[in-house]
Design a protein around this motif. Structure first.
Motif, PDB file in Angstrom:
ATOM      1  N   ARG A  21       9.122  19.097   1.919  1.00  0.00           N
ATOM      2  CA  ARG A  21       9.843  18.486   1.228  1.00  0.00           C
ATOM      3  C   ARG A  21       9.651  17.157   2.616  1.00  0.00           C
ATOM      4  O   ARG A  21       9.944  15.673   1.602  1.00  0.00           O
ATOM      5  CB  ARG A  21      11.156  18.323   1.777  1.00  0.00           C
ATOM      6  N   MET A  22       9.582  16.832   3.141  1.00  0.00           N
ATOM      7  CA  MET A  22       9.255  16.000   4.571  1.00  0.00           C
ATOM      8  C   MET A  22       7.766  14.763   4.327  1.00  0.00           C
ATOM      9  O   MET A  22       7.865  13.843   4.142  1.00  0.00           O
ATOM     10  CB  MET A  22       9.396  16.276   6.065  1.00  0.00           C
ATOM     11  N   LEU A  23       6.822  15.612   3.909  1.00  0.00           N
ATOM     12  CA  LEU A  23       5.750  15.002   3.287  1.00  0.00           C
ATOM     13  C   LEU A  23       5.904  14.554   2.388  1.00  0.00           C
ATOM     14  O   LEU A  23       5.472  13.025   2.095  1.00  0.00           O
ATOM     15  CB  LEU A  23       4.673  16.557   3.269  1.00  0.00           C
ATOM     16  N   TRP A  24       6.767  14.933   1.222  1.00  0.00           N
ATOM     17  CA  TRP A  24       6.549  14.400  -0.050  1.00  0.00           C
ATOM     18  C   TRP A  24       7.535  12.834   0.116  1.00  0.00           C
ATOM     19  O   TRP A  24       7.380  11.661  -0.165  1.00  0.00           O
ATOM     20  CB  TRP A  24       7.749  15.477  -0.826  1.00  0.00           C
ATOM     21  N   VAL A  25       8.110  12.997   0.700  1.00  0.00           N
ATOM     22  CA  VAL A  25       8.964  12.150   1.464  1.00  0.00           C
ATOM     23  C   VAL A  25       8.774  10.773   2.151  1.00  0.00           C
ATOM     24  O   VAL A  25       7.956   9.812   1.278  1.00  0.00           O
ATOM     25  CB  VAL A  25      10.874  11.837   1.956  1.00  0.00           C
ATOM     26  N   THR A  26       7.476  10.865   3.050  1.00  0.00           N
ATOM     27  CA  THR A  26       6.847  10.383   3.347  1.00  0.00           C
ATOM     28  C   THR A  26       5.152  10.241   2.452  1.00  0.00           C
ATOM     29  O   THR A  26       5.428   8.065   2.972  1.00  0.00           O
ATOM     30  CB  THR A  26       5.793  10.543   4.572  1.00  0.00           C
ATOM     31  N   LEU A  27       5.165  10.200   1.792  1.00  0.00           N
ATOM     32  CA  LEU A  27       3.878   9.520   0.663  1.00  0.00           C
ATOM     33  C   LEU A  27       4.502   8.898  -0.038  1.00  0.00           C
ATOM     34  O   LEU A  27       4.386   7.408  -0.935  1.00  0.00           O
ATOM     35  CB  LEU A  27       3.372  11.082   0.045  1.00  0.00           C
ATOM     36  N   ALA A  28       6.134   8.692  -0.743  1.00  0.00           N
ATOM     37  CA  ALA A  28       6.751   8.230  -1.723  1.00  0.00           C
ATOM     38  C   ALA A  28       7.203   7.003  -0.813  1.00  0.00           C
ATOM     39  O   ALA A  28       6.912   5.809  -1.323  1.00  0.00           O
ATOM     40  CB  ALA A  28       8.392   8.709  -2.050  1.00  0.00           C
ATOM     41  N   TRP A  29       7.558   7.360   0.460  1.00  0.00           N
ATOM     42  CA  TRP A  29       8.029   5.778   0.927  1.00  0.00           C
ATOM     43  C   TRP A  29       6.689   4.459   1.466  1.00  0.00           C
ATOM     44  O   TRP A  29       6.884   3.477   1.098  1.00  0.00           O
ATOM     45  CB  TRP A  29       8.708   6.537   2.081  1.00  0.00           C
ATOM     46  N   GLY A  30       5.292   5.692   1.966  1.00  0.00           N
ATOM     47  CA  GLY A  30       4.535   4.970   2.007  1.00  0.00           C
ATOM     48  C   GLY A  30       4.242   4.020   0.907  1.00  0.00           C
ATOM     49  O   GLY A  30       3.481   3.081   0.703  1.00  0.00           O
ATOM     50  N   SER A  31       3.963   4.729  -0.207  1.00  0.00           N
ATOM     51  CA  SER A  31       2.943   4.332  -1.667  1.00  0.00           C
ATOM     52  C   SER A  31       4.000   2.816  -2.314  1.00  0.00           C
ATOM     53  O   SER A  31       3.992   2.074  -2.813  1.00  0.00           O
ATOM     54  CB  SER A  31       3.774   5.232  -2.882  1.00  0.00           C
ATOM     55  N   CYS A  32       5.984   3.188  -1.790  1.00  0.00           N
ATOM     56  CA  CYS A  32       6.290   1.676  -1.700  1.00  0.00           C
ATOM     57  C   CYS A  32       5.658   0.101  -1.355  1.00  0.00           C
ATOM     58  O   CYS A  32       5.758  -0.500  -2.346  1.00  0.00           O
ATOM     59  CB  CYS A  32       7.621   2.014  -1.335  1.00  0.00           C
ATOM     60  N   PHE A  33       5.302   0.554   0.291  1.00  0.00           N
ATOM     61  CA  PHE A  33       4.553  -0.916   0.161  1.00  0.00           C
ATOM     62  C   PHE A  33       3.748  -1.189  -0.272  1.00  0.00           C
ATOM     63  O   PHE A  33       2.815  -2.178  -0.292  1.00  0.00           O
ATOM     64  CB  PHE A  33       4.549  -0.828   1.939  1.00  0.00           C
ATOM     65  N   VAL A  34       2.476  -0.286  -0.694  1.00  0.00           N
ATOM     66  CA  VAL A  34       1.670  -0.438  -1.782  1.00  0.00           C
ATOM     67  C   VAL A  34       1.857  -0.838  -3.006  1.00  0.00           C
ATOM     68  O   VAL A  34       1.413  -1.835  -3.560  1.00  0.00           O
ATOM     69  CB  VAL A  34       0.443   1.037  -2.433  1.00  0.00           C
ATOM     70  N   ALA A  35       2.878  -0.811  -3.692  1.00  0.00           N
ATOM     71  CA  ALA A  35       3.378  -0.692  -4.821  1.00  0.00           C
ATOM     72  C   ALA A  35       4.162  -2.404  -5.080  1.00  0.00           C
ATOM     73  O   ALA A  35       3.817  -3.230  -5.687  1.00  0.00           O
ATOM     74  CB  ALA A  35       4.596  -0.016  -5.486  1.00  0.00           C
ATOM     75  N   ILE A  36       4.785  -2.885  -4.113  1.00  0.00           N
ATOM     76  CA  ILE A  36       5.011  -3.911  -3.446  1.00  0.00           C
ATOM     77  C   ILE A  36       4.172  -4.790  -3.354  1.00  0.00           C
ATOM     78  O   ILE A  36       4.016  -6.202  -4.400  1.00  0.00           O
ATOM     79  CB  ILE A  36       6.679  -3.976  -2.481  1.00  0.00           C
ATOM     80  N   THR A  37       3.429  -4.563  -2.630  1.00  0.00           N
ATOM     81  CA  THR A  37       2.240  -5.541  -2.274  1.00  0.00           C
ATOM     82  C   THR A  37       1.371  -6.186  -3.831  1.00  0.00           C
ATOM     83  O   THR A  37       0.918  -7.094  -4.118  1.00  0.00           O
ATOM     84  CB  THR A  37       1.548  -5.032  -1.070  1.00  0.00           C
ATOM     85  N   VAL A  38       1.566  -4.691  -4.361  1.00  0.00           N
ATOM     86  CA  VAL A  38       0.471  -4.987  -6.151  1.00  0.00           C
ATOM     87  C   VAL A  38       1.288  -6.138  -6.719  1.00  0.00           C
ATOM     88  O   VAL A  38       0.555  -6.739  -7.653  1.00  0.00           O
ATOM     89  CB  VAL A  38      -0.487  -3.619  -6.019  1.00  0.00           C
ATOM     90  N   GLY A  39       2.268  -5.368  -6.839  1.00  0.00           N
ATOM     91  CA  GLY A  39       3.355  -6.024  -7.956  1.00  0.00           C
ATOM     92  C   GLY A  39       3.813  -7.435  -7.763  1.00  0.00           C
ATOM     93  O   GLY A  39       3.828  -7.783  -8.655  1.00  0.00           O
ATOM     94  N   LEU A  40       3.219  -7.944  -6.156  1.00  0.00           N
ATOM     95  CA  LEU A  40       4.253  -9.182  -6.144  1.00  0.00           C
ATOM     96  C   LEU A  40       3.190 -10.372  -6.385  1.00  0.00           C
ATOM     97  O   LEU A  40       2.981 -11.332  -6.655  1.00  0.00           O
ATOM     98  CB  LEU A  40       4.693 -10.002  -4.364  1.00  0.00           C
ATOM     99  N   GLN A  41       1.617  -9.630  -6.884  1.00  0.00           N
ATOM    100  CA  GLN A  41       0.601 -10.343  -7.389  1.00  0.00           C
ATOM    101  C   GLN A  41       0.907 -11.188  -8.941  1.00  0.00           C
ATOM    102  O   GLN A  41       0.083 -12.071  -9.033  1.00  0.00           O
ATOM    103  CB  GLN A  41      -1.041  -9.617  -7.106  1.00  0.00           C
ATOM    104  N   ASP A  42       1.524 -10.459  -9.933  1.00  0.00           N
ATOM    105  CA  ASP A  42       2.530 -10.390 -11.155  1.00  0.00           C
ATOM    106  C   ASP A  42       3.715 -10.935 -11.051  1.00  0.00           C
ATOM    107  O   ASP A  42       3.828 -11.147 -12.237  1.00  0.00           O
ATOM    108  CB  ASP A  42       1.681  -9.036 -12.313  1.00  0.00           C
ATOM    109  N   ALA A  43       4.228  -9.878 -10.464  1.00  0.00           N
ATOM    110  CA  ALA A  43       6.051 -10.455 -10.536  1.00  0.00           C
ATOM    111  C   ALA A  43       6.301 -11.353  -9.795  1.00  0.00           C
ATOM    112  O   ALA A  43       6.115 -10.381  -8.399  1.00  0.00           O
ATOM    113  CB  ALA A  43       6.373  -9.509 -11.530  1.00  0.00           C
ATOM    114  N   PRO A  44       7.259 -12.069  -9.660  1.00  0.00           N
ATOM    115  CA  PRO A  44       8.227 -12.468  -8.949  1.00  0.00           C
ATOM    116  C   PRO A  44       9.252 -11.396  -8.304  1.00  0.00           C
ATOM    117  O   PRO A  44       9.305 -10.668  -8.640  1.00  0.00           O
ATOM    118  CB  PRO A  44       9.398 -13.548  -9.675  1.00  0.00           C
ATOM    119  N   PRO A  45       9.133 -11.129  -7.776  1.00  0.00           N
ATOM    120  CA  PRO A  45      10.590 -10.966  -6.004  1.00  0.00           C
ATOM    121  C   PRO A  45      11.658 -10.589  -7.002  1.00  0.00           C
ATOM    122  O   PRO A  45      12.025  -8.870  -7.066  1.00  0.00           O
ATOM    123  CB  PRO A  45      10.335 -11.471  -4.730  1.00  0.00           C
TER     124      PRO A  45
END
Length: 63
Positions: A21-45
C-alpha cells in the motif's frame, strides 16, 4: 512480561502500514507531478485544478 507477536496480515488493523500500500501511494503521488507537467502544456491551470477536484470528488463518492 507477556509479549504477543501479531502476523503481518493482522498488522494493518493495528496502525502499521502495509508495504504494498505504501508503494502504491508513492507511485500514485509521484505520477501526479508528471501528469501536471504534461497537462500544463495543453490546458490552463484552472482546468487541471477542476479536473483534479472532480476526480477526488468521484473517489470520495465511490468509497
Amino acid at each position: 512480561m507477556n509479549t504477543v507477536v501479531r502476523p503481518l496480515a493482522d498488522a494493518s488493523r493495528h496502525g502499521h502500514p502495509r508495504p504494498l500500500r505504501m508503494l502504491w501511494v508513492t507511485l500514485a503521488w509521484g505520477s501526479c507531478f508528471v501528469a501536471i507537467t504534461v497537462g500544463l502544456q495543453d490546458a490552463p491551470p484552472l482546468w487541471l485544478a477542476a479536473l483534479r477536484a472532480l476526480i477526488a470528488a468521484l473517489r470520495v463518492r465511490v468509497e
